[in-house]
Design a protein around this motif. Structure first.
Motif, PDB file in Angstrom:
ATOM      1  N   PRO A 147     151.951  44.479  -9.428  1.00  0.00           N
ATOM      2  CA  PRO A 147     151.635  45.888  -9.149  1.00  0.00           C
ATOM      3  C   PRO A 147     150.388  46.380  -9.871  1.00  0.00           C
ATOM      4  N   LEU A 148     150.102  45.828 -11.044  1.00  0.00           N
ATOM      5  CA  LEU A 148     148.893  46.219 -11.760  1.00  0.00           C
ATOM      6  C   LEU A 148     147.651  45.872 -10.948  1.00  0.00           C
ATOM      7  N   THR A 149     147.667  44.716 -10.290  1.00  0.00           N
ATOM      8  CA  THR A 149     146.554  44.317  -9.430  1.00  0.00           C
ATOM      9  C   THR A 149     146.398  45.284  -8.266  1.00  0.00           C
ATOM     10  N   LYS A 150     147.509  45.695  -7.680  1.00  0.00           N
ATOM     11  CA  LYS A 150     147.458  46.632  -6.567  1.00  0.00           C
ATOM     12  C   LYS A 150     146.961  47.996  -7.019  1.00  0.00           C
ATOM     13  N   LEU A 151     147.311  48.370  -8.244  1.00  0.00           N
ATOM     14  CA  LEU A 151     146.822  49.634  -8.785  1.00  0.00           C
ATOM     15  C   LEU A 151     145.310  49.584  -8.994  1.00  0.00           C
ATOM     16  N   VAL A 152     144.804  48.432  -9.431  1.00  0.00           N
ATOM     17  CA  VAL A 152     143.356  48.255  -9.601  1.00  0.00           C
ATOM     18  C   VAL A 152     142.645  48.387  -8.259  1.00  0.00           C
ATOM     19  N   ILE A 153     143.237  47.843  -7.201  1.00  0.00           N
ATOM     20  CA  ILE A 153     142.639  47.926  -5.867  1.00  0.00           C
ATOM     21  C   ILE A 153     142.602  49.375  -5.384  1.00  0.00           C
ATOM     22  N   ILE A 154     143.636  50.145  -5.675  1.00  0.00           N
ATOM     23  CA  ILE A 154     143.640  51.558  -5.294  1.00  0.00           C
ATOM     24  C   ILE A 154     142.528  52.310  -6.014  1.00  0.00           C
ATOM     25  N   VAL A 155     142.357  52.028  -7.313  1.00  0.00           N
ATOM     26  CA  VAL A 155     141.280  52.661  -8.081  1.00  0.00           C
ATOM     27  C   VAL A 155     139.924  52.271  -7.508  1.00  0.00           C
ATOM     28  N   LEU A 156     139.778  50.995  -7.149  1.00  0.00           N
ATOM     29  CA  LEU A 156     138.523  50.517  -6.573  1.00  0.00           C
ATOM     30  C   LEU A 156     138.235  51.204  -5.243  1.00  0.00           C
ATOM     31  N   ALA A 157     139.265  51.343  -4.390  1.00  0.00           N
ATOM     32  CA  ALA A 157     139.078  52.008  -3.099  1.00  0.00           C
ATOM     33  C   ALA A 157     138.700  53.476  -3.287  1.00  0.00           C
ATOM     34  N   THR A 158     139.278  54.116  -4.303  1.00  0.00           N
ATOM     35  CA  THR A 158     138.919  55.497  -4.610  1.00  0.00           C
ATOM     36  C   THR A 158     137.464  55.593  -5.050  1.00  0.00           C
ATOM     37  N   PHE A 159     137.018  54.615  -5.827  1.00  0.00           N
ATOM     38  CA  PHE A 159     135.622  54.571  -6.262  1.00  0.00           C
ATOM     39  C   PHE A 159     134.683  54.445  -5.062  1.00  0.00           C
ATOM     40  N   VAL A 160     135.040  53.571  -4.130  1.00  0.00           N
ATOM     41  CA  VAL A 160     134.207  53.383  -2.930  1.00  0.00           C
ATOM     42  C   VAL A 160     134.202  54.644  -2.087  1.00  0.00           C
ATOM     43  N   PHE A 161     135.359  55.337  -2.013  1.00  0.00           N
ATOM     44  CA  PHE A 161     135.450  56.570  -1.230  1.00  0.00           C
ATOM     45  C   PHE A 161     134.554  57.667  -1.806  1.00  0.00           C
ATOM     46  N   LEU A 162     134.503  57.756  -3.144  1.00  0.00           N
ATOM     47  CA  LEU A 162     133.738  58.823  -3.783  1.00  0.00           C
ATOM     48  C   LEU A 162     132.258  58.468  -3.947  1.00  0.00           C
ATOM     49  N   ALA A 163     131.951  57.186  -4.105  1.00  0.00           N
ATOM     50  CA  ALA A 163     130.571  56.775  -4.360  1.00  0.00           C
ATOM     51  C   ALA A 163     129.774  56.721  -3.054  1.00  0.00           C
ATOM     52  N   ASN A 164     128.485  56.820  -3.192  1.00  0.00           N
ATOM     53  CA  ASN A 164     127.576  56.705  -2.049  1.00  0.00           C
ATOM     54  C   ASN A 164     127.135  55.250  -1.937  1.00  0.00           C
ATOM     55  N   VAL A 165     127.815  54.493  -1.082  1.00  0.00           N
ATOM     56  CA  VAL A 165     127.554  53.055  -0.968  1.00  0.00           C
ATOM     57  C   VAL A 165     126.835  52.772   0.342  1.00  0.00           C
ATOM     58  N   SER A 166     126.177  51.626   0.373  1.00  0.00           N
ATOM     59  CA  SER A 166     125.433  51.240   1.568  1.00  0.00           C
ATOM     60  C   SER A 166     126.373  50.659   2.613  1.00  0.00           C
ATOM     61  N   LEU A 167     125.865  50.457   3.810  1.00  0.00           N
ATOM     62  CA  LEU A 167     126.659  49.896   4.896  1.00  0.00           C
ATOM     63  C   LEU A 167     127.074  48.460   4.574  1.00  0.00           C
ATOM     64  N   MET A 168     126.167  47.677   3.971  1.00  0.00           N
ATOM     65  CA  MET A 168     126.487  46.297   3.629  1.00  0.00           C
ATOM     66  C   MET A 168     127.631  46.239   2.619  1.00  0.00           C
ATOM     67  N   TYR A 169     127.584  47.101   1.623  1.00  0.00           N
ATOM     68  CA  TYR A 169     128.656  47.170   0.628  1.00  0.00           C
ATOM     69  C   TYR A 169     129.975  47.531   1.306  1.00  0.00           C
ATOM     70  N   GLU A 170     129.913  48.467   2.233  1.00  0.00           N
ATOM     71  CA  GLU A 170     131.108  48.918   2.949  1.00  0.00           C
ATOM     72  C   GLU A 170     131.724  47.782   3.749  1.00  0.00           C
TER      73      GLU A 170
END
Length: 227
Positions: free
Chosen positions: A5-28
């Motif tokens: 579950p800790l790994t899954k929690l890290v993935i949720i945090v990462l997805a939140t970071f991608v949602f809030l950050a201004n990322v390029s299409l390639m990164y997406e």
């Protein structure tokens, strides 16, 4: 293969970071592929394929139909397409986190991270609420088909007024019942007790967990490299 579950929690945090950050299409694109691979490993190939198909469709629409914004409808369409693409990683991460993870595993991991119990208890109820509500929705649709009120799930989309009458109203009533039952379960099973809880689930990190966590760190730290 089961993830901690800790790994899954890290993935949720990462997805939140991608949602809030201004990322390029390639990164997406790379991140969507990464989440889809996690779903495949987690035993959800159907979900991975569906999400990849949705993202491909949204991407295709954004570079073709809604490439040039010239009127009100194109502005609305472009907004919905971009919004869908931005929120899709969060939905994929939530699917990855919820599927095949028992509530006791979440509770055990959160306790090991010394999360306050006043936060753990509402999360436990929420983790049980939505899967139970989803099962009730499936049962409602099956009952409607059995009684001949609808021919297929597509009929609910074609006739939205009928969907509100046959599905939405029973779901609202079911949600209230589920919430009351879960509150009772929390009390009867002793989950609300703030003492030490034992668990049959192990909470140690496996090799695959270290790989995923390391990859997540790379996604955050290497955003500018990918961009």
């Amino acid at each position: 293969m089961r993830f901690n579950p800790l790994t899954k929690l890290v993935i949720i945090v990462l997805a939140t970071f991608v949602f809030l950050a201004n990322v390029s299409l390639m990164y997406e694109i790379v991140f969507i592929v990464f989440l889809g691979i996690l779903l495949l490993i987690n035993g959800d190939p159907y979900a991975a394929m569906i999400y990849w198909l949705i993202f491909s469709l949204l991407l295709l629409l954004s570079v073709t139909v809604f490439k040039n914004i010239h009127d009100t409808w194109s502005i609305i369409g472009s907004f919905l397409i971009i919004g869908g693409r931005r929120i899709l990683p969060t939905i994929m991460a939530a699917t990855f986190a919820i599927k095949h993870t028992h509530v006791s595993e979440w509770m055990r991991s959160l306790q090991r991270m010394h999360v306050p119990f006043d936060i753990i208890l509402p999360l436990v109820v929420v983790f049980r609420f939505f899967p139970t509500l989803t099962d009730n929705l499936k049962n409602i649709i099956k009952a409607l088909q059995f009684r001949g009120l609808i021919s297929s799930k597509l009929a609910l989309i074609v006739h939205p007024i009928r969907a509100i009458e046959y599905v939405l109203i029973p779901m609202i009533s079911s949600a209230d019942t589920v919430a009351s039952e879960l509150s009772s379960v929390v009390i009867t099973r002793g989950i609300s007790h703030q003492g030490i809880h034992t668990s049959i689930f192990g909470d140690h990190l496996r090799f695959i967990d270290y790989i995923v966590i390391t990859s997540s760190i790379f996604f955050i730290a290497g955003r500018w490299l990918i961009d």
